[in-house]
Design a protein around this motif. Structure first.
Motif, PDB file in Angstrom:
ATOM      1  N   GLU A   1       0.881  -1.150   0.052  1.00  0.00           N
ATOM      2  CA  GLU A   1      -0.010   0.041  -0.171  1.00  0.00           C
ATOM      3  C   GLU A   1       0.826   1.228  -0.019  1.00  0.00           C
ATOM      4  OE1 GLU A   1      -2.423  -0.463   3.310  1.00  0.00           O
ATOM      5  OE2 GLU A   1      -3.719  -1.813   2.548  1.00  0.00           O
ATOM      6  N   GLY A   2       1.921   1.277   0.748  1.00  0.00           N
ATOM      7  CA  GLY A   2       2.831   2.321   0.908  1.00  0.00           C
ATOM      8  C   GLY A   2       3.469   2.725  -0.553  1.00  0.00           C
ATOM      9  N   THR A   3       3.923   1.611  -1.198  1.00  0.00           N
ATOM     10  CA  THR A   3       4.480   1.675  -2.413  1.00  0.00           C
ATOM     11  C   THR A   3       3.392   2.277  -3.462  1.00  0.00           C
ATOM     12  OG1 THR A   3       5.859  -0.035  -1.605  1.00  0.00           O
ATOM     13  CG2 THR A   3       6.243   0.569  -3.983  1.00  0.00           C
ATOM     14  N   ALA A   4       2.170   1.554  -3.443  1.00  0.00           N
ATOM     15  CA  ALA A   4       1.200   2.340  -4.013  1.00  0.00           C
ATOM     16  C   ALA A   4       0.883   3.506  -4.229  1.00  0.00           C
ATOM     17  CB  ALA A   4      -0.108   1.514  -3.967  1.00  0.00           C
ATOM     18  N   LYS A   5       0.963   4.270  -2.951  1.00  0.00           N
ATOM     19  CA  LYS A   5       0.780   5.543  -2.742  1.00  0.00           C
ATOM     20  C   LYS A   5       1.916   6.600  -3.602  1.00  0.00           C
ATOM     21  CE  LYS A   5      -1.881   5.360   1.229  1.00  0.00           C
ATOM     22  NZ  LYS A   5      -1.804   5.530   2.685  1.00  0.00           N
ATOM     23  N   VAL A   6       3.325   5.909  -3.364  1.00  0.00           N
ATOM     24  CA  VAL A   6       4.433   6.528  -4.053  1.00  0.00           C
ATOM     25  C   VAL A   6       4.053   6.528  -5.537  1.00  0.00           C
ATOM     26  CG1 VAL A   6       6.788   6.625  -4.705  1.00  0.00           C
ATOM     27  CG2 VAL A   6       5.906   6.346  -2.299  1.00  0.00           C
ATOM     28  N   GLU A   7       3.614   5.467  -5.804  1.00  0.00           N
ATOM     29  CA  GLU A   7       3.582   5.326  -7.519  1.00  0.00           C
ATOM     30  C   GLU A   7       2.566   6.500  -7.965  1.00  0.00           C
ATOM     31  OE1 GLU A   7       5.974   3.950  -8.619  1.00  0.00           O
ATOM     32  OE2 GLU A   7       6.052   1.506  -8.099  1.00  0.00           O
ATOM     33  N   LEU A   8       1.411   6.442  -7.291  1.00  0.00           N
ATOM     34  CA  LEU A   8       0.292   7.403  -7.623  1.00  0.00           C
ATOM     35  C   LEU A   8       0.645   8.981  -7.282  1.00  0.00           C
ATOM     36  CD1 LEU A   8      -2.495   7.516  -9.056  1.00  0.00           C
ATOM     37  CD2 LEU A   8      -3.547   7.337  -6.731  1.00  0.00           C
ATOM     38  N   HIS A   9       0.704   9.202  -5.961  1.00  0.00           N
ATOM     39  CA  HIS A   9       0.618  10.610  -5.513  1.00  0.00           C
ATOM     40  C   HIS A   9       2.086  11.197  -5.741  1.00  0.00           C
ATOM     41  CE1 HIS A   9      -3.201   9.982  -3.881  1.00  0.00           C
ATOM     42  NE2 HIS A   9      -2.779   8.802  -3.128  1.00  0.00           N
ATOM     43  N   GLU A  10       2.885  10.421  -6.081  1.00  0.00           N
ATOM     44  CA  GLU A  10       4.354  11.130  -6.099  1.00  0.00           C
ATOM     45  C   GLU A  10       4.957  10.988  -7.890  1.00  0.00           C
ATOM     46  OE1 GLU A  10       9.091  10.889  -4.620  1.00  0.00           O
ATOM     47  OE2 GLU A  10       7.300  10.171  -3.322  1.00  0.00           O
ATOM     48  N   HIS A  11       4.940   9.644  -8.217  1.00  0.00           N
ATOM     49  CA  HIS A  11       5.652   9.646  -9.610  1.00  0.00           C
ATOM     50  C   HIS A  11       4.349   9.971 -10.494  1.00  0.00           C
ATOM     51  CE1 HIS A  11       8.639   6.298  -7.924  1.00  0.00           C
ATOM     52  NE2 HIS A  11       8.648   7.555  -7.317  1.00  0.00           N
ATOM     53  N   PHE A  12       3.519   9.182 -10.576  1.00  0.00           N
ATOM     54  CA  PHE A  12       2.356   9.824 -11.560  1.00  0.00           C
ATOM     55  C   PHE A  12       2.163  11.194 -11.375  1.00  0.00           C
ATOM     56  CE2 PHE A  12      -2.075  10.500 -12.599  1.00  0.00           C
ATOM     57  CZ  PHE A  12      -2.200  10.003 -13.941  1.00  0.00           C
ATOM     58  N   ALA A  13       1.875  11.631 -10.037  1.00  0.00           N
ATOM     59  CA  ALA A  13       1.568  13.370 -10.157  1.00  0.00           C
ATOM     60  C   ALA A  13       2.540  14.131 -10.485  1.00  0.00           C
ATOM     61  CB  ALA A  13       1.186  13.526  -8.742  1.00  0.00           C
ATOM     62  N   GLY A  14       3.953  13.730 -10.306  1.00  0.00           N
ATOM     63  CA  GLY A  14       5.170  14.527 -10.674  1.00  0.00           C
ATOM     64  C   GLY A  14       4.980  14.467 -12.464  1.00  0.00           C
ATOM     65  N   GLU A  15       4.772  13.253 -12.772  1.00  0.00           N
ATOM     66  CA  GLU A  15       4.928  13.128 -14.404  1.00  0.00           C
ATOM     67  C   GLU A  15       3.657  13.827 -14.948  1.00  0.00           C
ATOM     68  OE1 GLU A  15       7.061   8.754 -14.131  1.00  0.00           O
ATOM     69  OE2 GLU A  15       4.536   9.041 -14.348  1.00  0.00           O
ATOM     70  N   ALA A  16       2.647  14.098 -14.256  1.00  0.00           N
ATOM     71  CA  ALA A  16       1.518  14.667 -14.718  1.00  0.00           C
ATOM     72  C   ALA A  16       1.541  16.232 -14.851  1.00  0.00           C
ATOM     73  CB  ALA A  16       0.163  14.481 -13.926  1.00  0.00           C
ATOM     74  N   VAL A  17       2.225  16.774 -13.761  1.00  0.00           N
ATOM     75  CA  VAL A  17       2.617  18.346 -13.863  1.00  0.00           C
ATOM     76  C   VAL A  17       3.408  18.529 -15.098  1.00  0.00           C
ATOM     77  CG1 VAL A  17       3.959  19.908 -12.839  1.00  0.00           C
ATOM     78  CG2 VAL A  17       2.651  18.367 -11.278  1.00  0.00           C
ATOM     79  N   LEU A  18       4.461  17.780 -15.567  1.00  0.00           N
ATOM     80  CA  LEU A  18       5.295  18.062 -16.572  1.00  0.00           C
ATOM     81  C   LEU A  18       4.498  17.891 -17.937  1.00  0.00           C
ATOM     82  CD1 LEU A  18       8.637  16.340 -15.579  1.00  0.00           C
ATOM     83  CD2 LEU A  18       8.096  18.730 -15.230  1.00  0.00           C
ATOM     84  N   ALA A  19       3.719  16.765 -18.009  1.00  0.00           N
ATOM     85  CA  ALA A  19       2.929  16.543 -19.275  1.00  0.00           C
ATOM     86  C   ALA A  19       1.804  17.499 -19.427  1.00  0.00           C
ATOM     87  CB  ALA A  19       2.293  15.222 -19.011  1.00  0.00           C
ATOM     88  N   GLY A  20       1.337  18.386 -18.449  1.00  0.00           N
ATOM     89  CA  GLY A  20       0.251  19.125 -18.528  1.00  0.00           C
ATOM     90  C   GLY A  20      -0.911  18.446 -18.742  1.00  0.00           C
TER      91      GLY A  20
END
Length: 322
Positions: free
Chosen positions: A238-257
């Motif tokens: 669960e903790g790793t899942a949160k990193v993947e979504l709320h940190e990695h995915f979100a950071g990429e989403a910012v750059l992707a607009g």
């Protein structure tokens, strides 16, 4: 749901799917949605049907992640009803559509099998995918993306190491499962892309789909660990899942607009859902029926009908915007 191409990022999950086809029972449940664990004998499916189920899982995981961001943006623009519509749809994509596809595909196995699949996926991301993306982005002058890709590559290496340690505990019965990582929550406001190169944009798209799927599958793995009496392993997943979504995915989403205005977000959602309802899922259903995979064909038809309803709801919301 959106359908996008994805590279070999999901090799770990594909490996697990193949192994799970031989299992006599699998349990699937998404924590937080109060599903009963579903045990079912997995029938052998045609390879094309399995591929189509995997495509469905990728798309549903991505839709879940994106619609939650769209919901937050709608709230910020004082459209609370639209925000709730996006969030409700996101829950359906994850807790119903993805869950059902994973059950049919036999995508969750034993705790040891799940850890091996996770190790394979994280190893690929750490050693190959994100390092390659970072090199490409740096050559193309997208330095911010290059730095993010390099940072995520390091994170995935740490995830792999934690999963390896957990696998040793599961297989030997000795030691302790590592503590879960903590996610650095990244806010994703509406904005234009922050990258220039088409190759970087494509890599961000691939990466976001991979992170969304990683979040979804790790939540499934966590449910399996919880129901088999291993809460420490469940917490790690669960903790790793949160990193993947709320940190990695979100950071990429910012750059992707990735997030636009609520009007733009609704328009994108309508187009995606319409394609799923009229083209993608009907085609999957036809192929599954042709090879005798009747349960999968029924799933694809039912999901197509759901996606048509989603498209209609989003269109109504768009028409009501002031």
């Amino acid at each position: 749901m959106f359908r996008h191409s994805i590279r070999t990022l999901v090799v770990g999950l594909c490996t697990l799917t193949a192994a799970s086809q031989a299992a006599t029972a699998v349990a699937l449940a998404v924590p937080g949605y109060h599903h009963q664990a579903t045990y079912a004998t997995t029938q052998t499916l045609h390879s094309q049907t399995l591929d189509d189920l995997m495509t469905a899982m990728k798309g549903e995981a991505f839709a879940h992640a994106v619609y939650n961001l769209f919901g937050t943006q709608a709230d910020s623009q004082a459209y609370p009803a639209v925000g709730e519509l996006f969030r409700n749809t996101a829950r359906t994509e994850l807790s119903e559509h993805l869950h059902e596809a994973a059950t049919l595909a036999g995508a969750v196995g034993s705790n040891a099998d799940n850890l091996r699949a996770a190790i394979n996926g994280e190893t690929y991301e750490h050693q190959v995918m994100y390092r390659g993306f970072a090199d490409q982005a740096r050559k193309d002058g997208d330095i911010e993306a290059a730095d993010l890709f390099a940072e995520i590559a390091m994170d995935e290496g740490r995830h792999r190491d934690a999963y390896r340690a957990a696998l040793a505990v599961v297989t030997t019965g000795q030691g302790a499962v590592p503590a879960p990582p903590k996610a650095d929550m990244v806010s994703v406001p509406a904005g234009l892309p922050k990258v220039r190169a088409a190759r970087t944009r494509a890599d961000l798209d691939t990466a976001m789909h991979g992170e969304a799927l990683a979040h979804a599958k790790y939540m499934l793995f966590a449910a399996r660990a919880q129901e088999t009496g291993n809460p420490a392993l469940a917490r790690l997943f669960e903790g790793t899942a949160k990193v993947e979504l709320h940190e990695h995915f979100a950071g990429e989403a910012v750059l992707a607009g990735l997030v636009g205005t609520t009007k733009d977000n609704l328009s994108k959602a309508i187009a995606g859902e319409h394609n799923e309802a009229t083209v993608l899922y009907p085609g999957f259903a036809e192929r599954a029926a042709a090879v005798g995979d009747t349960a999968a064909a029924s799933y694809f038809r039912d999901t197509a009908a759901d996606e048509a309803k989603h498209a209609a709801a989003f269109e109504q919301a768009l028409n009501q915007l002031h």
